[in-house]
Design an enzyme around this catalytic site. Structure first.
Site, mmCIF file in Angstrom:
data_model
loop_
_atom_site.group_PDB
_atom_site.id
_atom_site.type_symbol
_atom_site.label_atom_id
_atom_site.label_comp_id
_atom_site.label_asym_id
_atom_site.label_seq_id
_atom_site.Cartn_x
_atom_site.Cartn_y
_atom_site.Cartn_z
ATOM 1 N N GLU A 90 -20.638 -60.960 51.055
ATOM 2 C CA GLU A 90 -19.479 -60.511 50.298
ATOM 3 C C GLU A 90 -19.808 -59.292 49.420
ATOM 4 O O GLU A 90 -19.058 -58.329 49.384
ATOM 5 C CB GLU A 90 -18.990 -61.687 49.427
ATOM 6 N N ASP A 91 -20.931 -59.343 48.734
ATOM 7 C CA ASP A 91 -21.183 -58.379 47.662
ATOM 8 C C ASP A 91 -22.304 -57.378 47.929
ATOM 9 O O ASP A 91 -22.570 -56.530 47.093
ATOM 10 C CB ASP A 91 -21.536 -59.133 46.356
#
Ligand code: MN
Length: 727
Positions: free
Chosen positions: A81-82
């Site tokens: 995700e990051d």
């Protein structure tokens, strides 16, 4: 809030060793190193290194006593995700199980959640469950949410509100559904604190007071029960227990109570007795009921009838020492663990004393029953996790509109089903469909989590082919309806064409037929509702065009005959009026000369008359006293003899002036009819001096007949004057 303790890798490893002694934790260590590198340099809003978050999540998962891959996935859950990390890389390095969990968690965070989420919260929860093929995805997500809630103070206010609400409406119920009670309680209380800070603060203070006030009472009861257990030789623990704040808050709300009325809630604190065996639960229940009087209707046997989330316990409320009510819960150690850990409790414990087969049987446990069945078939408890493919809602998929609304459709639904679920017109004109931004075929099978966009076109029409793949009955019926309608139109057009051709063969047109008021009658004679149905029947070949045209021609002929007959009658009547039947006019011995009656004086047989020789039109008969004679050429006036036979009739105009009273017309027409004369015209005027003027044209056979009428009229009371008019 004090600065949170930063979890270290060793905390996690120690925790794992406590429930999986000797376990190989290399996967967790590797995940830690990998996550540390991936998140290097990232900082949380709290100022802590980002890695503190995945570490905390992994620690929570270890507290839930989950397996090694789940804890590794907890460490890695935000990498895709990051950071630049790809899921393929995770898969390559950590294997399918870890990768699938990380992928599932990532997908959930990509779901478009509407701000007004509460409307669809239930659907959303279901969708999360359905989406996570592996329940461990949900557990990681819940641990993630718990840590985010614990550190929510660092978020800006508007985000706090949104996240807290989402937690309360989606994640806490989800934890409850999975039976993880401690998690549900903590999520609820944290949400409560951020959403209603003032209520939270006051309630906490008040509850502390209540608890302090009841402390001695609780201790007293506790020692009485402990003493009894010892006497009976039952090994067990007696614990004080307290309702969590949010559940007290909800109970106040449900009962329309304010925080000041907290004293009305008797079960803020209670007792829990935990024993070894099920039969001991009932023994303890007997002891408690012998000590204190139970309140009827308050006893609940969740051992024989577990809650859907596997919760088992006995609940009873008794009137304790000093007449004070108190709730006591009785359960085994296993039941207590399940009550706290829920589904997570199954991860590591094979011995299944928690749920008996009989409790599963009667459908009380719905979806969990299936999980338990599955669990029974497996020898190795670890396999249970591995094979725990989520099959909670196998009949449904959950998809999104581009606006973030969730639509629930049966599994196997297509974009066409989705389009009809939105609106019938969207369905009818569904030309193309995009799923997650990409064009897909219209028979694409929708997957839970898909964002579906329908491109409509006014040109697009439903197709019969759609029926082969649509899943919802709504779409099916709408398409069929449309096709039927469309077929009707097509058949109608065909029917028109066929009929027009047939009509032209007999020198008619369909439109002439349609304009004819007889068309509807003919339709009904064939037992159709209207002409449209008739045309459709011709289109379908239910009746032939020849049949219809023939019927129409027949009707026409019949009507023509009718018309002929009518015309004949009128003509006859005309003749009667104007041809005057058998009569002759003789001029100087010459019989049967051509003659007609003058319009200016309307002579009647019996009047004194003269003839006037016209140019080319025979003789005109005038009354001898006609004022017009003065204007005529005297040389052309001749004496005539006017003879009439039976049945001849003439018209004469009479005026009847009467007083204005009711029934006068009836009297007058009665008087006329009495002489067997017909009234051809009647007109009534009221004069300015309140008199009535009747203007009649009557049909008489001669002057004598007219005189008789006029005499009759003069007899009528109220008749002032009767006169013959000549024009
Ligand atoms: Mn996270």
């Amino acid at each position: 809030m004090k600065k949170a303790y930063i979890v270290r890798l060793s905390d996690i490893l120690d925790q794992i060793q406590s429930y999986l002694p000797g376990a190989d934790t290399r996967l967790v260590e590797k995940a830690y190193v990998y996550a540390a590198r991936a998140h290097a340099g990232q900082v949380r809003r709290s100022g802590e290194p980002y890695l503190s978050h995945p570490l905390s999540v992994a620690y929570i998962l270890s507290q839930m006593k989950l397996d090694i891959p789940t804890i590794a996935a907890g460490l890695l859950h935000d990498t895709v995700e990051d950071t630049n990390v790809t899921i393929d890389e995770i898969r390559h390095l950590f294997g399918d199980t870890v990768a699938d969990i990380v992928d599932g968690v990532t997908k959930i965070s990509h779901l478009p959640v509407k701000s007004k989420v509460h409307k669809q919260a239930e659907n959303f929860r279901k969708m999360l469950l359905a989406m996570a093929e592996d329940l461990r995805v949900i557990l990681v997500k819940l641990a993630d949410r718990l840590h985010n809630m614990r550190t929510l103070e660092f978020m800006p206010e508007h985000k706090r509100q949104r996240i807290a609400r989402e937690t309360l409406e989606i994640y806490a119920p989800l934890a409850s559904r999975l039976g993880i009670d401690w998690l549900k309680r903590e999520l609820e209380d944290l949400s409560f604190m951020y959403l209603y800070p003032e209520d939270y603060r006051r309630l906490r203070e008040e509850v502390e007071k209540v608890v302090a006030a009841r402390q001695d009472f609780i201790e007293e009861v506790k020692s009485i029960i402990s003493q009894k257990l010892k006497e009976e030789g039952i090994e067990g623990r007696v614990l004080g227990r307290r309702k969590h704040l949010y559940s007290i808050f909800r109970k106040l709300q449900r009962n329309n109570l304010s925080i000041d009325q907290l004293y009305l809630i008797y079960d803020i604190i209670g007792l829990r007795v935990i024993v070894k065996q099920i039969k001991e639960c009932y023994q303890v229940l007997g002891i408690v009921h012998s000590l204190w009087k139970p309140i009827p209707g308050r006893f609940k046997d969740y051992i024989n009838l577990p809650k859907p989330n596997m919760y088992q316990s006995l609940h009873t409320t008794v009137i304790g020492p000093g007449g004070r009510q108190m709730e006591i819960q009785i359960r085994t150690e296993d039941m207590d663990r399940v009550a706290n850990e829920g589904i997570a409790a199954h991860w590591l414990y094979k011995e299944d004393k928690i749920i008996s087969a009989s409790s599963v049987k009667n459908g009380q446990l719905d979806w969990l029953a299936r999980l338990v069945e599955l669990q029974k078939e497996l020898q190795n408890p670890r396999d249970f996790i591995e094979s725990l493919r989520m099959d909670l809602f196998p009949e449904e998929v959950y998809v999104f509109t581009p606006q973030g609304d969730i639509k629930v459709l049966p599994r196997g639904s297509t974009p066409i089903d989705f389009a009809y679920a939105i609106h019938t017109e969207v369905g009818h004109h569904c030309a193309r469909a995009k799923v997650n931004g990409r064009l897909v075929p219209l028979d694409y099978e929708l997957q839970t989590g898909d964002i579906v966009e329908i491109v409509t076109s006014s040109q697009q029409k439903p197709s019969r082919d759609w029926l082969k793949f649509v899943k919802t009955s709504r779409a099916k019926s709408r398409i069929k309806q449309w096709l039927k309608q469309e077929e009707k139109q097509r058949i109608f057009a065909a029917g028109r064409e066929i009929l027009d051709r047939e009509f032209r063969k007999v020198k008619l047109t369909l439109s002439a037929f349609l304009d004819d008021e007889r068309a509807e009658e003919i339709a009904r004679s064939f037992s159709f509702k209207d002409v449209d149905e008739l045309i459709i029947a011709v289109g379908y070949g239910k009746i032939t065009p020849q049949q219809l045209v023939r019927r129409y021609l027949l009707e026409q002929k019949k009507d023509e005959k009718d018309i002929e007959a009518e015309e004949k009658e009128i003509l006859q009547r005309k003749r009667k009026y104007h041809q005057r039947g058998p009569e002759t006019v003789s001029v100087e011995g010459t019989k049967d000369v051509l003659f007609h009656l003058s319009k200016c004086c309307k002579p009647l047989p019996g009047d004194e008359v003269v003839g006037y020789i016209t140019r080319g039109r025979g003789i005109t008969i005038h009354r001898a006293d006609c004022p017009n004679l003065e204007n005529l050429d005297p040389d052309r006036l001749i004496d005539i003899k006017w003879e009439t036979g039976d049945g001849a009739s003439y018209t004469a105009r009479i005026w009847v002036i009467t007083v204005d009273r009711k029934g006068m017309l009836a009297s007058i027409s009665g008087a006329i009819s009495a002489t067997e004369a017909n009234i051809l015209e009647a007109e009534l005027k009221t004069t300015q001096d309140k008199k009535a003027l009747f203007n009649f044209v009557v049909e008489v056979s001669n002057k004598a007949h007219l005189d008789r009428i006029m005499n009759n009229l003069r007899q009528i009371e109220g008749v002032i004057r009767v006169e013959r008019r000549f024009a």
